[in-house]
Design an enzyme around this catalytic site. Sequence first.
Site, short mmCIF file in Angstrom:
data_model
loop_
_atom_site.label_atom_id
_atom_site.label_comp_id
_atom_site.label_asym_id
_atom_site.label_seq_id
_atom_site.Cartn_x
_atom_site.Cartn_y
_atom_site.Cartn_z
CB THR A 56 -0.93 -0.02 1.23
OG1 THR A 56 -1.81 -1.11 1.09
CG2 THR A 56 -1.73 1.26 1.37
CE1 TYR B 289 -5.90 0.31 0.06
CE2 TYR B 289 -3.93 -0.27 -1.18
CZ TYR B 289 -4.72 -0.40 -0.06
OH TYR B 289 -4.35 -1.27 0.93
CB THR C 91 0.52 -3.82 6.33
OG1 THR C 91 -0.77 -3.80 5.69
CG2 THR C 91 1.16 -2.44 6.26
CG ASP C 92 -2.52 -7.62 3.39
OD1 ASP C 92 -3.15 -7.84 2.34
OD2 ASP C 92 -2.80 -6.71 4.19
CE LYS D 213 -3.02 -5.09 8.07
NZ LYS D 213 -3.05 -5.12 6.57
CD GLU E 276 -7.46 -28.88 26.34
OE1 GLU E 276 -7.55 -27.68 26.07
OE2 GLU E 276 -8.41 -29.69 26.22
N1 DGL Z 1 -2.46 -5.41 -0.45
C1 DGL Z 1 -2.06 -5.25 0.93
C2 DGL Z 1 -0.54 -5.49 1.01
O1 DGL Z 1 0.17 -5.19 0.06
C3 DGL Z 1 -2.37 -3.89 1.41
C4 DGL Z 1 -2.02 -3.70 2.84
C5 DGL Z 1 -0.91 -2.69 3.02
O2 DGL Z 1 0.15 -2.74 2.37
O3 DGL Z 1 -1.10 -1.87 3.94
O4 DGL Z 1 -0.10 -6.00 2.06
#
Ligand code: DGL
Length: 349
Positions: free
Chosen positions: A34, A47, A113-114, A186, A306
């Site tokens: 992003t 986006y 971020t993913d 995250k 467990e």
């Molecule tokens: N498509 C997601 C990624 O590239 C968007 C999340 C981001 O980068 O904040 O991880």
Amino acid sequence: MRNLRFTMLVFVALVISITLCAKPKIRIIATGGTIAGVAASSSSSAYTAGQVGIQTLIDAVPQVKDLAEVSGEQLVNIGSQDMNDQVWLKLAKRVNQLLNAEGYDGVLITHGTDTMEETAYFLSLTVHSDKPVILVGSMRPSTAISADGPANLYNGVAALCDPTSKGHGVMACMNNMLIDAKSLYKSHTTDCATFKGTYGQIGYVYNGKAYYTSEPTYRHTTRSEFNVDNLDKLPQVGIVYGYANASALPMQAFVNAKFDGIVLAGVGDGNFYKDVFDVALKARNSGIQIVRSSRVPTGPTCLNGEVDDSKYHFVAALNLNPQKARVLLQLALTKTHDWQQIQKYFQEY
Ligand code: DGL
């Protein structure tokens, strides 16, 4: 003779002053995300990630030139939901080359971020340098009102330039927080403050300076025995999600596909639904390593809770969430299939 001595003294003084005033040499490797995303308008939340190139990202933050000698390269330009083993291997080899053979003082990686937490952990196990490596991204696209990417990029470079940043392993710098690779996760789908550390952050960046408040206690970077130099692929490890009345079909599918390892994102302390347990036992007995992790966001998946891991030769993920347990199991399987040795890796890394 006196002139020669004087000239030599001036020359040495000049070299020392240039060296002392020389800015750190920082390389930025861009992978997309992003932070490189573009929306139709600055107010639109719709986006596309991975659209803007590294030079545009650097040019958007001219202030980094005051901190360091900054240059960039584009490894890939993808949404990190498409991050994969091949990119990880290229990235780790490139970071090692930049730090150990090309004299860079630190590497910044712009990333979605993913899957940032997975890439950061993979690098903490495969980068062999005590120089800082920091991942940055953003939750708003580069075209957004109050885009958070430029500030994250600036803070990441500032942390890389800070002499106190050596030796902490691979980190993420998001929203002014410095979080180590193993703890990073995250926590929120849209919040700019999404990144947390399962055991807190290790520091923060404020006014262009890094402040460290704790230290990672696990093996990483220079103390890691995992090496990808001669690897062109990684063992196949899948993740099975646990839930009430779970189907055993996903686990069976990994067995049929002869995966090398399977991680359970179990309920509670890494527990199986009974039908899934039956398939996991058959998988283990056919040579597939099973690691029990948990879908619960924080807290350890304990050994012999467990589930009698010692009896079934399962491995407990301890402080790794399922997606990071997969990373460590992949690298562990490049060295051994011994479940007790793999359990030792989960205790140490
Ligand atoms: N498509 C997601 C990624 O590239 C968007 C999340 C981001 O980068 O904040 O991880």
